[in-house]
Design a protein around this motif. Structure first.
Motif, mmCIF file in Angstrom:
data_model
loop_
_atom_site.group_PDB
_atom_site.id
_atom_site.type_symbol
_atom_site.label_atom_id
_atom_site.label_comp_id
_atom_site.label_asym_id
_atom_site.label_seq_id
_atom_site.Cartn_x
_atom_site.Cartn_y
_atom_site.Cartn_z
ATOM 1 N N GLN A 12 16.721 43.778 42.793
ATOM 2 C CA GLN A 12 17.754 42.070 42.006
ATOM 3 C C GLN A 12 19.061 42.358 41.305
ATOM 4 O O GLN A 12 19.118 43.084 41.114
ATOM 5 C CB GLN A 12 17.130 41.875 40.825
ATOM 6 N N GLY A 13 20.004 41.779 41.950
ATOM 7 C CA GLY A 13 21.032 41.495 41.174
ATOM 8 C C GLY A 13 22.043 40.905 41.054
ATOM 9 O O GLY A 13 21.541 39.767 40.426
ATOM 10 N N LYS A 14 23.096 40.669 40.176
ATOM 11 C CA LYS A 14 23.622 39.330 39.046
ATOM 12 C C LYS A 14 24.760 39.172 40.515
ATOM 13 O O LYS A 14 25.491 39.570 41.942
ATOM 14 C CB LYS A 14 24.459 40.221 38.036
ATOM 15 N N TYR A 15 25.145 37.557 40.188
ATOM 16 C CA TYR A 15 26.262 37.225 40.887
ATOM 17 C C TYR A 15 27.310 36.236 39.908
ATOM 18 O O TYR A 15 26.564 36.260 39.254
ATOM 19 C CB TYR A 15 26.064 36.352 42.071
ATOM 20 N N PHE A 16 28.241 36.685 40.214
ATOM 21 C CA PHE A 16 29.548 36.076 39.095
ATOM 22 C C PHE A 16 30.220 34.828 39.392
ATOM 23 O O PHE A 16 31.233 35.195 40.452
ATOM 24 C CB PHE A 16 29.551 36.525 37.885
ATOM 25 N N GLU A 17 30.654 33.866 38.985
ATOM 26 C CA GLU A 17 32.206 33.006 39.805
ATOM 27 C C GLU A 17 33.480 32.843 39.052
ATOM 28 O O GLU A 17 32.850 32.434 37.628
ATOM 29 C CB GLU A 17 31.521 31.810 41.013
ATOM 30 N N ILE A 18 34.180 33.798 39.296
ATOM 31 C CA ILE A 18 34.975 33.668 38.184
ATOM 32 C C ILE A 18 36.486 32.746 38.183
ATOM 33 O O ILE A 18 36.843 32.884 40.181
ATOM 34 C CB ILE A 18 35.668 35.215 37.550
ATOM 35 N N ALA A 19 36.784 31.253 37.643
ATOM 36 C CA ALA A 19 37.781 30.215 38.466
ATOM 37 C C ALA A 19 39.062 30.497 37.584
ATOM 38 O O ALA A 19 38.935 30.799 36.782
ATOM 39 C CB ALA A 19 37.209 29.062 37.423
ATOM 40 N N PHE A 20 39.980 31.354 38.459
ATOM 41 C CA PHE A 20 41.517 31.341 38.017
ATOM 42 C C PHE A 20 41.859 29.985 37.812
ATOM 43 O O PHE A 20 41.605 29.158 38.240
ATOM 44 C CB PHE A 20 42.053 32.087 38.638
ATOM 45 N N ASN A 21 43.682 29.866 36.989
ATOM 46 C CA ASN A 21 44.366 28.866 36.877
ATOM 47 C C ASN A 21 44.936 29.032 38.368
ATOM 48 O O ASN A 21 45.538 29.638 38.904
ATOM 49 C CB ASN A 21 45.141 28.592 35.708
ATOM 50 N N GLU A 22 45.287 27.091 37.963
ATOM 51 C CA GLU A 22 46.362 27.554 39.018
ATOM 52 C C GLU A 22 47.316 28.023 39.589
ATOM 53 O O GLU A 22 47.453 28.370 41.042
ATOM 54 C CB GLU A 22 46.765 25.760 39.669
ATOM 55 N N ASP A 23 48.401 28.326 38.727
ATOM 56 C CA ASP A 23 49.121 29.571 38.841
ATOM 57 C C ASP A 23 49.343 30.553 38.878
ATOM 58 O O ASP A 23 50.534 31.337 38.495
ATOM 59 C CB ASP A 23 50.400 28.790 37.664
ATOM 60 N N VAL A 24 47.714 31.017 39.186
ATOM 61 C CA VAL A 24 47.924 32.414 39.081
ATOM 62 C C VAL A 24 48.103 33.110 40.694
ATOM 63 O O VAL A 24 47.405 32.486 41.244
ATOM 64 C CB VAL A 24 46.491 33.100 38.711
ATOM 65 N N SER A 25 48.433 34.229 40.568
ATOM 66 C CA SER A 25 48.662 34.776 42.494
ATOM 67 C C SER A 25 47.227 35.339 42.863
ATOM 68 O O SER A 25 46.495 35.691 41.756
ATOM 69 C CB SER A 25 50.138 35.786 42.258
ATOM 70 N N ARG A 26 47.457 35.637 43.690
ATOM 71 C CA ARG A 26 46.402 36.143 45.118
ATOM 72 C C ARG A 26 46.218 37.825 43.504
ATOM 73 O O ARG A 26 45.021 38.065 43.823
ATOM 74 C CB ARG A 26 46.844 35.806 46.057
ATOM 75 N N GLU A 27 47.094 38.097 43.378
ATOM 76 C CA GLU A 27 47.842 39.154 43.699
ATOM 77 C C GLU A 27 46.773 39.500 42.179
ATOM 78 O O GLU A 27 45.595 40.691 41.490
ATOM 79 C CB GLU A 27 48.520 39.922 43.678
#
Lengths: 83, 83
Positions: A38-53
């Motif tokens: 078993q492991g863990k999984y997370f989804e982090i949502a970023f705001n639109e104005d945040v660049s990929r870097e």
């Protein structure tokens, strides 16, 4: 931008929860699999104005400092553009 | 053969654990991300003699019956040949 973070126990670290699941699966009569971990999984949502870097470095920092315990766990960060 | 199973809460289902992580991240002064959602991740190892089709159907059955609660959770199964 969405970052997916996968946290898994390092090789050699005991996983009693995974073993319990494996045991249940065997009791159900399901055959062919030898181990479940078993492991863990997370989804982090970023705001639109945040660049990929920025998203990449922020997700890395969150994974390292908050989501995973680097002593016993490995983590992997994956960036996806849309959900 | 290894099956990776990702279990995530369905859209609209409250995720207090994810919200608590998001709150911690904000308290640490990390900015740019708007939401964190927590899910589960499993790795199912199959014996060498199991075919891809058998592994796929067995992993699907384990995910549906044991690992996920289909009322509030979605799951996704992915087969990989080697680790």
């Amino acid at each position: 931008m969405l970052a997916k973070v996968y946290v898994t126990l390092k090789e050699g670290v005991l996983d009693p929860q995974g073993s319990a699941i494996q045991h249940s699966v065997e009791l159900m009569g399901i055959e062919g699999n030898s181990a479940i971990r078993q492991g863990k999984y997370f989804e982090i949502a970023f705001n639109e104005d945040v660049s990929r870097e920025e998203a990449s470095s922020t997700a890395e920092r969150i994974a390292k400092d908050v989501l995973a315990n680097p002593v016993i766990e490995d983590y992997r960060v994956e960036l996806v553009t849309s959900k």
